[in-house]
Design a protein around this motif. Structure first.
Motif, PDB file in Angstrom:
ATOM      1  N   LEU A 170       1.034  -1.280  -0.101  1.00  0.00           N
ATOM      2  CA  LEU A 170      -0.128   0.236   0.135  1.00  0.00           C
ATOM      3  C   LEU A 170       0.507   1.513   0.257  1.00  0.00           C
ATOM      4  O   LEU A 170       0.276   2.145  -0.493  1.00  0.00           O
ATOM      5  CB  LEU A 170      -0.881   0.259   0.868  1.00  0.00           C
ATOM      6  N   ARG A 173       2.245   1.314  -3.505  1.00  0.00           N
ATOM      7  CA  ARG A 173       1.009   1.507  -4.177  1.00  0.00           C
ATOM      8  C   ARG A 173       1.051   3.445  -3.659  1.00  0.00           C
ATOM      9  O   ARG A 173       0.496   4.258  -5.158  1.00  0.00           O
ATOM     10  CB  ARG A 173      -0.023   1.169  -4.133  1.00  0.00           C
ATOM     11  N   TRP A 181      -5.845   6.838  -3.097  1.00  0.00           N
ATOM     12  CA  TRP A 181      -6.683   6.523  -1.777  1.00  0.00           C
ATOM     13  C   TRP A 181      -7.920   7.169  -1.812  1.00  0.00           C
ATOM     14  O   TRP A 181      -8.649   6.818  -0.955  1.00  0.00           O
ATOM     15  CB  TRP A 181      -5.896   6.997  -0.678  1.00  0.00           C
ATOM     16  N   ARG A 341      -3.962   6.493   4.952  1.00  0.00           N
ATOM     17  CA  ARG A 341      -4.288   8.027   5.324  1.00  0.00           C
ATOM     18  C   ARG A 341      -6.157   8.324   5.626  1.00  0.00           C
ATOM     19  O   ARG A 341      -6.595   7.151   5.328  1.00  0.00           O
ATOM     20  CB  ARG A 341      -4.158   9.280   4.263  1.00  0.00           C
ATOM     21  N   ASN A 343      -8.380  10.302   9.769  1.00  0.00           N
ATOM     22  CA  ASN A 343      -9.153  11.059   9.689  1.00  0.00           C
ATOM     23  C   ASN A 343      -9.973  10.688  11.392  1.00  0.00           C
ATOM     24  O   ASN A 343     -11.121  10.084  10.980  1.00  0.00           O
ATOM     25  CB  ASN A 343      -9.406  11.984   9.608  1.00  0.00           C
ATOM     26  N   ALA A 344      -9.035  10.594  12.214  1.00  0.00           N
ATOM     27  CA  ALA A 344     -10.450  10.107  12.883  1.00  0.00           C
ATOM     28  C   ALA A 344     -10.185  11.096  14.511  1.00  0.00           C
ATOM     29  O   ALA A 344      -9.286  10.352  15.081  1.00  0.00           O
ATOM     30  CB  ALA A 344     -10.701   9.208  13.486  1.00  0.00           C
ATOM     31  N   TYR A 346     -11.364  11.314  18.103  1.00  0.00           N
ATOM     32  CA  TYR A 346     -10.932  10.538  18.390  1.00  0.00           C
ATOM     33  C   TYR A 346      -9.872   9.967  19.265  1.00  0.00           C
ATOM     34  O   TYR A 346      -9.449   8.613  20.072  1.00  0.00           O
ATOM     35  CB  TYR A 346     -12.747   9.692  19.086  1.00  0.00           C
TER      36      TYR A 346
ATOM     37  N   TYR B 204     -12.968   4.869  11.787  1.00  0.00           N
ATOM     38  CA  TYR B 204     -12.001   4.983  10.467  1.00  0.00           C
ATOM     39  C   TYR B 204     -11.774   3.790  10.061  1.00  0.00           C
ATOM     40  O   TYR B 204     -11.478   3.985   8.979  1.00  0.00           O
ATOM     41  CB  TYR B 204     -10.461   6.408  11.329  1.00  0.00           C
ATOM     42  N   ARG B 208     -10.622   4.038   5.851  1.00  0.00           N
ATOM     43  CA  ARG B 208      -9.569   3.201   5.646  1.00  0.00           C
ATOM     44  C   ARG B 208      -9.775   2.535   4.399  1.00  0.00           C
ATOM     45  O   ARG B 208      -8.915   1.911   3.536  1.00  0.00           O
ATOM     46  CB  ARG B 208      -8.784   2.397   6.283  1.00  0.00           C
ATOM     47  N   GLY B 211      -9.651   3.209   0.864  1.00  0.00           N
ATOM     48  CA  GLY B 211      -8.939   3.519   0.530  1.00  0.00           C
ATOM     49  C   GLY B 211      -7.540   2.217   0.193  1.00  0.00           C
ATOM     50  O   GLY B 211      -6.704   2.035  -0.838  1.00  0.00           O
ATOM     51  N   ILE B 212      -7.592   1.170   1.044  1.00  0.00           N
ATOM     52  CA  ILE B 212      -7.109  -0.205   0.724  1.00  0.00           C
ATOM     53  C   ILE B 212      -7.296  -1.047  -0.401  1.00  0.00           C
ATOM     54  O   ILE B 212      -6.692  -1.162  -1.097  1.00  0.00           O
ATOM     55  CB  ILE B 212      -6.673  -1.321   2.281  1.00  0.00           C
TER      56      ILE B 212
END
Lengths: 499, 499
Positions: A170, A173, A181, A341, A343-344, A346, B204, B208, B211-212
């Protein structure tokens, strides 16, 4: 005020399932059983059971004493442990010569017990301070054998070689096609297809990765291998160029440091030259063989590893740790952040601080990650690299000797000169015709397994099954290998005579 | 004849690192330390260290007594264990109210120790007979609470919720677009893009996955959520239709049974109606909340789960097991084989036999898979579902009571009515202005952490940080929660007065 003690007649408090006393009692049972298991040096392989019968046995234990639980729980626990131990491949026995997992260093199991109890998911420094710090220490320890500049590289632990390989792919890539992504592969249009070049003998996990990543298994470009099952250096250039002409855009070349089938090591040094010229990411699947880094005697097999963009090492293979503990190394630290990549709020702090700098969640797949590195580090802290190097060197030496033995036995056929602790061969008595040879090996392997004394595996090489031995136990010596050959002969003759 | 004993002065034999005696000695040290740890009922959170200092300490221990190793190894081991325990979040203490991992049921840790030692990678029946059989037993046990026809469904264990969700998404993708596995997403051309619909508040890990898988995060269709942070049923249809008009082909809708942020449960029953009509795979991320299945009292929150195509349950969350143990359920057994496809002669038997029928390697990502199910099954065999149900019910009840307490405290703001054991709220004394409120919560949270007595987390809700409590310990009662509120007030006032 709710309090579980007073509100309910709960099992939790009634039987003290979270308490230190019950823990001590159960620990005594477990440790005693394991102690006995470790002390058993008898030669044995696997007692293979009919799964339906085993299921019945398991259910019977489970349903015992439903009415008087506490009374019978100690008995039940003992019965379960006995069954669990008995039905496993006997990995500490010299009869086990079968696969790439092993009888682990027992102390590592105990450290794993601590990890189970103290609950420190280590994708975040906050939740696993020592594991996160230790991960960097171990990275530096390994780098003594690699030689990258300090602070320029990265090492991330992850849960298994397949996940380690996927993570590196990944990163590769996403570096070459940063739009994937967010926008997906569709965004590339029809001009070209992203592709991966792998050895013809690559592990199935690498090909799976192409399916998972949406690249497609057809975009796996197979690099021809030579007699030694290494990637043919001469053919890499032409194969890559032919693929490019077919509209493929190869972003990564995956080589092996110890193939699963025969333990072959690709020439990393030479491949690195080619990938550098072509601007392709070089990833090494060193799940089995990258552990040879710790051996002064055997490290040369990994020559050029410092030129790879990434490589994985399964410490649960040749470093004899409990499954799983995979180390994923990147030559360039920055690139380790390119695999995922997200975004979270928590979990990911928006402003990195001194603590979150040590988080690995952005680099590894897992959100809840077991502190895998601890098992390795504790052994390293106590014994240094020697404990691993000694065992690896012994196993590789033993494999060479076994190979020499085979060469002197005319009814056995060697297939490759072993490079590590994997040895493939065939039993070829004169009265078995060529077209039956493959089935014959498989039948031998299965009957050996049934016999319960030895456990070996099999692998198809050039379309024909062969027997496969993996030496993972330093208590095995050449006498045991001779015994195995006798067993193979005995079984072979039984099969030929139809008994 | 090579034999490690005679050839080398190896540490392995000299110090007996594989021997039962050293195992017993080390086990005594480890068990005693853990026993003491489990007995400590003091209120404490986390002793946060500077990572560089901690690294220094770890290195010092590591480098002690390099010259006289054996002599000092016991001491070193003790120092390491003390440091490991001390630097963790104190998950068995009533001061820990922070995250979704917990002080595990100690017996599960001991079973995990057995798994570490006996080495039974359980993707293959041959290598892990009991784990593979037990996986099916536990599937049937859970199905008592789901209600699928026997033998029509499947359950696979895998390493963590993120991997479980990815696996289900792959099965969904490959079912709708069977050509992707071999040909890649490029083969679909530009007509439409594969897409996934998820809650605005999804974990998240789900994003993800896009994306993967090469689908691209932009192909995540966000379903609006209501006040309770559940997917708005009314808006699902219009949102999906709008997405289709933009050229997206939604193959999966991911709902949550217990969101990570606030523990909200989506209305599975109603969503299943929509996905059925639209022929979309319905996957439930029940990592946190699907364990409520075992509670007669709380199971209703999962109403309709039998209509989902797949769901995951993290037994290392609300079943209090060591990380990780994820159960992935499929309504349709056949579809569980659609997540991956591959060919590898050394692992996959070409002709399935009675043994290989029980293999899970074709259904799970891992090649080497830890026998995760054993920790769960042993507890189930000994205590049944009650041990889990009792604790879950207690924790959910406690959360309700904590919510009621907050509602009566005018300087605290509640944000949601808790559905499970997660409770988010804010401290809002009158002298903090609205624009500072978010930073104020974060500052409180961090200072509480620094204080070392309590450990709580934080989460951004509607763009504003809030405090987040997750009750994972049945030894916490409302007194402890009152103590936490006092601590928050004290720290809040310190922050306001700038001390």
């Amino acid at each position: 005020m709710p309090y579980i003690d007073t509100d309910t007649e709960s099992l939790i408090t009634k039987e003290g399932v979270f308490d230190d006393q019950l823990f001590r009692q159960s620990a005594e049972i477990v440790v005693s059983k394991l102690e006995k298991y470790l002390a058993d040096s008898s030669i044995r392989g696997l007692a293979l059971s009919n799964p339906y019968d085993l299921s019945q046995t398991a259910k019977e234990i489970m349903n015992q004493g439903q009415k008087d639980r506490a009374l019978c729980n100690q008995e039940k626990l003992e019965a379960i442990i006995d069954l669990y131990i008995k039905t496993g491949i006997q990995v500490y026995s010299p009869g086990y010569m079968g696969r790439q997992f092993s009888g682990v260093i027992p102390l590592a199991g105990l450290i794993d017990l601590i990890s189970s109890i103290v609950s420190q998911p280590s994708s975040f420094y906050e939740a696993g301070q020592l594991p996160n710090v230790v991960e960097r220490i171990m990275a530096d320890e390994f780098n003594q054998f690699i030689g990258w500049s300090p602070d320029s590289f990265a090492m991330v632990t992850t849960s298994g070689g397949t996940l380690g390989n996927l993570t590196a792919l990944l990163a590769a890539r996403n570096e070459k096609f940063p739009q994937i992504w967010s926008e997906g592969i569709s965004a590339l249009g029809d001009q070209y297809r992203p592709a991966i070049a792998v050895s013809e003998d690559a592990h199935y996990g690498v090909c799976r990765a192409a399916g998972i990543m949406g690249i497609g298994e057809n975009q796996i470009v197979r690099l021809p291998i030579n007699q030694k099952k290494q990637i043919c250096i001469d053919q890499v250039g032409p194969t890559l160029e032919a693929a490019e002409k077919r509209g493929l855009k190869i972003f990564c070349l995956v080589a092996s440091a110890g193939t699963t089938s025969v333990g072959a090591f690709d020439s990393i040094d030479q491949l690195a030259q080619i990938t550098k010229e072509k601007n392709i990411w070089l990833h090494i699947d060193g799940a089995h063989g990258a552990s040879l880094l710790v051996s002064d005697q055997l490290r040369h097999k990994l020559k050029g590893i410092e030129k790879a963009d990434s490589f994985v090492l399964d410490a649960h293979k040749m470093m004899f740790l409990p499954g799983v503990c995979t180390l994923l190394f990147y030559k360039n630290k920055e690139k380790s952040y390119g695999a995922f990549r997200q975004n979270a709020s928590y979990v990911f702090e928006k402003v990195p601080d001194i603590y979150t700098q040590f988080d690995s969640a952005e680099q590894n797949f897992e959100c809840t990650k077991r502190p895998l590195i601890m098992n390795l580090w504790v052994l390293w802290a106590l014994y240094g690299k020697e404990i691993f190097a000694d065992k690896i060197e012994y196993l590789c030496q033993l494999t060479q000797e076994a190979y020499q033995i085979l060469k002197h036995e005319p009814d056995f056929q060697t297939i490759h000169q072993p490079e590590v602790n994997i040895l493939c061969f065939r039993y070829v008595p004169s009265n078995v015709s060529d077209n039956l040879l493959s089935d014959f090996q498989l039948a031998i392997r299965n009957r050996i397994r049934e016999g319960g004394k030895f456990f070996i595996s099999k692998v198809e090489i050039d379309g024909i099954n062969s027997l496969r031995v993996v030496f993972m136990n330093h208590r095995i010596n050449t006498h045991h290998f001779h015994e195995l050959l006798d067993e193979i002969r005995k079984i072979g003759l039984e099969l030929i005579s139809g008994t």
